[in-house]
Design a protein around this motif. Structure first.
Motif, PDB file in Angstrom:
ATOM      1  N   ALA A 139      13.183  40.296  16.801  1.00 28.31           N
ATOM      2  CA  ALA A 139      13.749  38.993  16.432  1.00 28.31           C
ATOM      3  C   ALA A 139      13.170  37.890  17.311  1.00 28.31           C
ATOM      4  CB  ALA A 139      15.270  39.027  16.557  1.00 28.31           C
ATOM      5  N   CYS A 140      12.973  38.183  18.581  1.00 26.87           N
ATOM      6  CA  CYS A 140      12.395  37.207  19.507  1.00 26.87           C
ATOM      7  C   CYS A 140      10.958  36.879  19.115  1.00 26.87           C
ATOM      8  CB  CYS A 140      12.456  37.755  20.924  1.00 26.87           C
ATOM      9  SG  CYS A 140      11.899  36.614  22.202  1.00 26.87           S
ATOM     10  N   GLU A 142       9.463  37.191  16.133  1.00 26.91           N
ATOM     11  CA  GLU A 142       9.386  36.443  14.871  1.00 26.91           C
ATOM     12  C   GLU A 142       9.841  34.999  15.066  1.00 26.91           C
ATOM     13  OE1 GLU A 142      11.194  38.457  11.580  1.00 26.91           O
ATOM     14  OE2 GLU A 142       9.542  39.885  11.485  1.00 26.91           O
ATOM     15  N   GLN A 143      10.873  34.802  15.882  1.00 31.21           N
ATOM     16  CA  GLN A 143      11.340  33.432  16.104  1.00 31.21           C
ATOM     17  C   GLN A 143      10.328  32.626  16.903  1.00 31.21           C
ATOM     18  OE1 GLN A 143      14.390  32.067  14.795  1.00 31.21           O
ATOM     19  NE2 GLN A 143      13.100  30.301  15.284  1.00 31.21           N
ATOM     20  N   SER A 147       8.772  29.279  15.446  1.00 35.71           N
ATOM     21  CA  SER A 147       9.031  28.074  16.255  1.00 35.71           C
ATOM     22  C   SER A 147       7.732  27.444  16.750  1.00 35.71           C
ATOM     23  CB  SER A 147       9.927  28.421  17.453  1.00 35.71           C
ATOM     24  OG  SER A 147      11.195  28.861  17.034  1.00 35.71           O
ATOM     25  N   GLN A 420      20.044  40.799  18.161  1.00 40.64           N
ATOM     26  CA  GLN A 420      19.004  40.103  17.403  1.00 40.64           C
ATOM     27  C   GLN A 420      19.150  38.588  17.534  1.00 40.64           C
ATOM     28  OE1 GLN A 420      19.857  42.388  13.702  1.00 40.64           O
ATOM     29  NE2 GLN A 420      17.651  42.593  13.574  1.00 40.64           N
ATOM     30  N   ASN A 421      20.370  38.100  17.424  1.00 42.88           N
ATOM     31  CA  ASN A 421      20.574  36.661  17.535  1.00 42.88           C
ATOM     32  C   ASN A 421      20.247  36.148  18.936  1.00 42.88           C
ATOM     33  OD1 ASN A 421      21.368  36.104  14.856  1.00 42.88           O
ATOM     34  ND2 ASN A 421      23.420  36.873  15.253  1.00 42.88           N
ATOM     35  N   ARG A 424      16.573  35.524  19.120  1.00 46.32           N
ATOM     36  CA  ARG A 424      16.177  34.269  18.497  1.00 46.32           C
ATOM     37  C   ARG A 424      16.472  33.085  19.414  1.00 46.32           C
ATOM     38  NH1 ARG A 424      18.568  35.963  12.555  1.00 46.32           N
ATOM     39  NH2 ARG A 424      16.772  37.207  11.917  1.00 46.32           N
ATOM     40  N   LYS A 428      13.656  30.442  20.927  1.00 47.85           N
ATOM     41  CA  LYS A 428      13.740  28.994  20.757  1.00 47.85           C
ATOM     42  C   LYS A 428      13.684  28.294  22.106  1.00 47.85           C
ATOM     43  CE  LYS A 428      16.498  29.239  16.501  1.00 47.85           C
ATOM     44  NZ  LYS A 428      17.843  28.996  15.926  1.00 47.85           N
TER      45      LYS A 428
END
Length: 580
Positions: A139-140, A142-143, A147, A420-421, A424, A428
């Motif tokens: 998740a990190c 892909e974000q 970003s 996962q969150n 992200r 960011k």
């Protein structure tokens, strides 16, 4: 193929608050009307294909899956919260003569991976190293790319395979790594990640910004993300090093347990989620299943006595035997074969064992950081709302290793979607974007085909208010602290858990008296006004979005049509779907 036009029906069929699945010659669409504007998307959740028409729609356009809490933006189809990785297909909507028309490519019927908006460039020397190869790491990554991070990303994973859907290990067990990979090799290549698999980090130099790998290599970083996850905990009990004693963390662990348990006497040490899910999977294969737990009933610490009793009865009806309010004194091991043969309980009872599964929780995998970081008593690392390690401006911790600000204190929340969150949020922060707020924690467990869902977080509840029928496995439970509802668990009552997750997000969760009066949280509209504060560092959960744009027709056109329809049929229904 060129886009085609599909008649979805008269606009009065889609009043405000509507979330409706329709069928056309194209196939199925999901029509949503969060705030007077109509949107069309694909109809199944990108996570496990739940029907989104039975989910929850907030006025700000946020759609929550009824099963596992994945959230989507209905205007764009974008995935906003885990556990889903892909967004929904989003289609153009138009109004013609009072009818909704959807413009769509007939071949565009599935969910959409989040396309990386950028790739690594040779002009950006910045490097991010991510330690750990789980869902939070993916998740990190892909974000970071979505970003617009164009630097070098290095992934260090102790596992030999791509990031996997780890919750499936205890819920199915007979799976290959490739079958539960979250992304394919080709998809990972598109993210421009330099990956080291079957490799561990053995040291971190915070000052020199370097990590040392177990093969002696030293890599430099500008930003470091610690996402090493958890290590199964084995209590210091005699005999737990026998060859037929297993823990569950990897694909190999799951397959070994499953293969060795067929027709055997299986003992599960631990009566929380991993142990009980394993018992559920093995019950139809093993000769016998015995669960040993220190609590009076399974899940007592997290779900309370009433739900624990209910779940225990479900297991007992499937042949599982329980030894509760007990513990393991020692494990008898054959000196020749080095295999466990008996489990001796603290009350003196003995249980014959062929396979022993230790499910007594996990500890943060941070042992290698002891000399470098100030760890908490449980081995976790304190972070701020950006997931940055306290006192560090270029080192982040996410997932099972992170202790986050929560309510008026801190918490380490071992949920898949939370990890996962957090990935992200860290990404960011690294990319210089507003990190946003951690969504409401959400998890689920599946046992004998029954799915229990849980949102919120409560470590110190003083009461559990239960509505519905526990014996029929159709209930909702509200966990309270000083009359304040802090968490909700449901079984057979979708979409209450997802609706309550949104009430937490919007600061509109009622207090205990509301439930005691026999009221239903589904009757509370998910409007974007009167938002409260997040549990995380006092930040607002509200997300500012502009939903005015509708491709192919202005919101004024659609809203005008809806006003005309309202004059005919009237509004009032907050949701179009049947409540269950």
């Amino acid at each position: 193929m060129a886009p085609q036009r599909y008649d979805a029906g008269p606009i009065q069929d889609f009043p405000q608050g509507c979330l409706k699945e329709i069928s056309t010659t194209f196939g199925k669409f999901l029509i949503s009307n969060p705030n007077g504007t109509l949107y069309a998307t694909s109809h199944l959740c990108s996570h496990y294909k739940a029907p989104l028409s039975k989910g929850v729609l907030a006025e700000d356009g946020r759609l929550t899956c009824p099963w596992h809490g994945a959230c989507f933006n209905v205007q764009t189809g974008d995935i906003e919260d885990a556990p889903g990785l892909n967004g929904l297909a989003s289609y153009t909507t138009e109004i013609e003569n009072g009818r909704l028309v959807i413009v769509a490519d007939p071949n565009d019927k599935t969910d959409h991976p989040r396309p990386p908006f950028c790739r690594q460039t040779t002009t950006n020397p910045h490097t991010v190293i991510i330690l750990g190869g789980g869902g939070s790491s993916l998740a990190c990554i892909e974000q970071l790319r979505t970003s617009h991070y164009t630097g070098h990303i290095i992934l260090i994973s102790s596992e030999p395979y791509l990031p996997i859907d780890r919750p499936k290990l205890s819920k199915a067990m007979n799976l290959s790594a490739s079958a539960i990979a979250l992304r394919s090799e080709e998809e990972m290549k598109k993210l421009d990640v330099e990956a080291f698999y079957s490799m561990r980090c053995v040291g971190v130099d915070k000052v020199g910004k370097k990590v040392t790998l177990e093969d002696g290599r030293v890599l430099r970083f500008d930003d470091l993300v610690i996402a090493t996850g958890g290590t199964p905990f084995k209590p210091p009990i005699q005999g737990l090093n026998a060859t037929n004693v297993h823990t569950l963390r990897t694909v190999h662990d799951a397959n070994t347990i499953l293969e060795s348990s067929t027709g055997k006497n299986v003992v599960v040490m631990g009566s929380s989620f991993i142990g009980m899910e394993v018992a559920s999977v093995l019950a139809s294969r093993a000769r016998s299943i015995s669960v040993i737990g220190m609590e009076t009933v399974p899940f007592e610490r997290v779900l309370g006595v009433q739900i624990g009793q209910t779940m225990m009865k479900l297991h007992e009806s499937k042949g599982v035997t329980f030894h509760m309010s007990n513990g393991v004194e020692k494990v008898v091991v054959d000196a020749v074969t080095n295999r466990a043969t008996k489990v001796v309980l603290r009350n003196g009872a003995e249980v014959e064992v062929d396979v022993l599964v230790v499910g007594t929780g996990v500890r943060p995998a941070t042992e290698f950081l002891k000399s470098t970081f100030e760890l908490e008593r449980d081995g976790s690392i304190k972070v701020d709302h950006k997931m940055a390690v306290l006192g560090e401006n270029s080192i982040y911790a996410i997932g099972d290793v992170a202790r986050i600000p929560y309510d008026d204190g801190t918490a380490r929340i071992e949920h898949w979607n939370v990890a996962q969150n957090q990935g992200r949020i860290a990404a960011k922060s690294i990319a210089g974007k507003p990190p946003g707020d951690l969504p409401t924690p959400y998890f689920w467990t599946v046992q004998f085909g029954k799915s229990l869902r849980y949102c919120g977080h409560s470590e110190n509840f003083d009461d559990v208010l239960v509505t519905g029928d526990l014996d029929a496995l159709a209930f909702a439970a509200y966990f309270t602290e000083n009359e304040k509802i802090k968490a909700v668990a449901t079984l057979g009552k979708d979409p209450i858990a997802s609706h309550c997750a949104e009430l937490f997000r919007l600061g509109k969760m009622p207090n205990a008296s509301y439930i005691k009066q026999g009221k239903n949280p589904l009757d509370i509209p998910l409007s974007a006004n009167a938002r409260g504060s997040s549990c995380m560092s006092g930040k607002s959960h509200g997300l500012s979005r502009n939903f005015a744009k509708v491709t192919g027709a202005s919101s004024l056109q659609i809203s005008a049509g809806l006003i005309l329809a309202a004059a005919v049929i009237g509004y009032g229904a907050y949701r179009c779907t049947k409540r269950q």
